[in-house]
Design a protein around this motif. Structure first.
Motif, short mmCIF file in Angstrom:
data_model
loop_
_atom_site.label_atom_id
_atom_site.label_comp_id
_atom_site.label_asym_id
_atom_site.label_seq_id
_atom_site.Cartn_x
_atom_site.Cartn_y
_atom_site.Cartn_z
N THR A 156 -7.46 -88.82 35.42
CA THR A 156 -7.95 -88.27 36.68
C THR A 156 -9.44 -88.55 36.85
OG1 THR A 156 -6.27 -86.54 36.60
CG2 THR A 156 -8.14 -86.16 38.05
N VAL A 157 -10.21 -88.44 35.78
CA VAL A 157 -11.65 -88.74 35.84
C VAL A 157 -11.86 -90.21 36.18
CG1 VAL A 157 -13.74 -88.92 34.44
CG2 VAL A 157 -12.36 -86.85 34.34
N LYS A 158 -11.08 -91.10 35.56
CA LYS A 158 -11.20 -92.53 35.87
C LYS A 158 -10.87 -92.81 37.33
CE LYS A 158 -10.38 -94.31 31.24
NZ LYS A 158 -9.50 -95.08 30.37
N LEU A 159 -9.84 -92.16 37.84
CA LEU A 159 -9.48 -92.32 39.25
C LEU A 159 -10.59 -91.78 40.15
CD1 LEU A 159 -5.68 -91.43 39.25
CD2 LEU A 159 -6.70 -93.65 39.73
N ALA A 160 -11.18 -90.67 39.78
CA ALA A 160 -12.27 -90.10 40.58
C ALA A 160 -13.46 -91.05 40.63
CB ALA A 160 -12.69 -88.75 40.01
N ARG A 161 -13.69 -91.78 39.57
CA ARG A 161 -14.77 -92.78 39.58
C ARG A 161 -14.46 -93.90 40.57
NH1 ARG A 161 -15.89 -92.54 33.16
NH2 ARG A 161 -17.32 -90.78 33.27
N PRO A 209 -7.24 -87.58 46.55
CA PRO A 209 -6.16 -86.64 46.87
C PRO A 209 -6.61 -85.61 47.90
CG PRO A 209 -7.18 -86.07 44.79
CD PRO A 209 -7.81 -87.36 45.23
N THR A 210 -5.64 -85.05 48.59
CA THR A 210 -5.91 -83.98 49.55
C THR A 210 -5.28 -82.66 49.11
OG1 THR A 210 -3.99 -84.63 50.86
CG2 THR A 210 -6.13 -85.55 51.51
N PHE A 219 -8.28 -79.86 49.82
CA PHE A 219 -8.23 -79.99 48.37
C PHE A 219 -8.89 -78.77 47.73
CE2 PHE A 219 -9.78 -81.16 44.21
CZ PHE A 219 -8.74 -81.89 43.68
N ALA A 220 -10.04 -78.36 48.24
CA ALA A 220 -10.75 -77.21 47.68
C ALA A 220 -9.90 -75.95 47.73
CB ALA A 220 -12.07 -77.00 48.42
N GLN A 242 -15.24 -81.39 41.76
CA GLN A 242 -16.24 -81.01 42.75
C GLN A 242 -16.37 -82.09 43.82
OE1 GLN A 242 -17.73 -77.98 42.96
NE2 GLN A 242 -18.33 -78.77 44.96
N LEU A 243 -16.36 -83.36 43.42
CA LEU A 243 -16.41 -84.44 44.39
C LEU A 243 -15.19 -84.43 45.31
CD1 LEU A 243 -17.75 -87.32 42.12
CD2 LEU A 243 -18.98 -86.22 44.00
N ALA A 244 -14.02 -84.15 44.74
CA ALA A 244 -12.80 -84.08 45.54
C ALA A 244 -12.84 -82.88 46.50
CB ALA A 244 -11.58 -83.99 44.64
N LYS A 245 -13.39 -81.76 46.04
CA LYS A 245 -13.52 -80.58 46.91
C LYS A 245 -14.47 -80.86 48.06
CE LYS A 245 -12.98 -77.26 43.16
NZ LYS A 245 -13.70 -76.23 42.39
#
Length: 178
Positions: free
Chosen positions: A166-171, A87-88, A129-130, A120-123
């Motif tokens: 959301t955690v699964k998607l981040a993985r 995501p942005t 995103f951050a 944190q990874l998305a930021k």
């Protein structure tokens, strides 16, 4: 009987056949399988809904509700392509986190740590995103705690499921970060 001799419909002023002509005769005459249409419904509504009055002109097809439901489901459900991209905009993710915290009070430690890592990874991947995530966390959460214990438990479970998804998607988005 000529159409100029027929009385007009009270809904649209088009000529209609008298009610003594059966619906089957009208369907055969106009070559339509369903003789009940908008004019009949309008006249029925004006008559108080006591009986169906048929007309001689072809009914206008009603829009299919299944198509609306399918369209709504397609708009609500994210596509596979959309879930493959990180995501942005972080505002929604901040709001989800706040709502889960509000409903649960405190989250399980593993979920809290995994969600923080995912955010944190998305930021790190997107400065936009951050920025939007921090603005979302700074905003006051909307909503109130549920009135009953069952409602609160249901909202807490929904919030935790949302965070775990959301955690699964981040993985998937950041396979090297895990």
């Amino acid at each position: 009987m000529d159409s100029s001799q027929l009385p007009p419909c009270s809904a649209c002023d088009q000529p209609v056949a008298p009610s003594w002509i059966s619906a089957q005769q009208q369907a055969v005459a106009i070559n339509k399988p369903d003789p009940v249409g908008r004019h009949e419904r309008a006249r029925l509504k004006k008559a108080g809904g006591s009986r169906i009055i048929t007309t001689s002109h072809s009914p206008k097809p009603e829009p299919a509700t299944h198509g609306r439901l399918l369209l709504a489901a397609m708009l609500i459900t994210p596509s596979l392509y959309a879930s493959e991209q990180p995501p942005t905009d972080g505002h929604m993710y901040a709001v989800r986190y706040q709502q889960a915290k509000l409903a649960c009070g405190s989250l399980p430690d593993d979920l809290e740590a995994d969600y923080a890592k995912a955010m944190q990874l998305a930021k790190d991947a997107s400065p936009e995103f951050a920025e939007t995530y921090s603005k979302g966390l700074a905003a006051k959460p909307r909503g109130q705690k549920p009135a009953t214990l069952e409602e609160q438990e249901a909202q807490c479970n929904e919030g935790q499921v949302s965070l775990r998804v959301t955690v699964k998607l981040a993985r998937l988005w950041f396979p090297g970060g895990w």
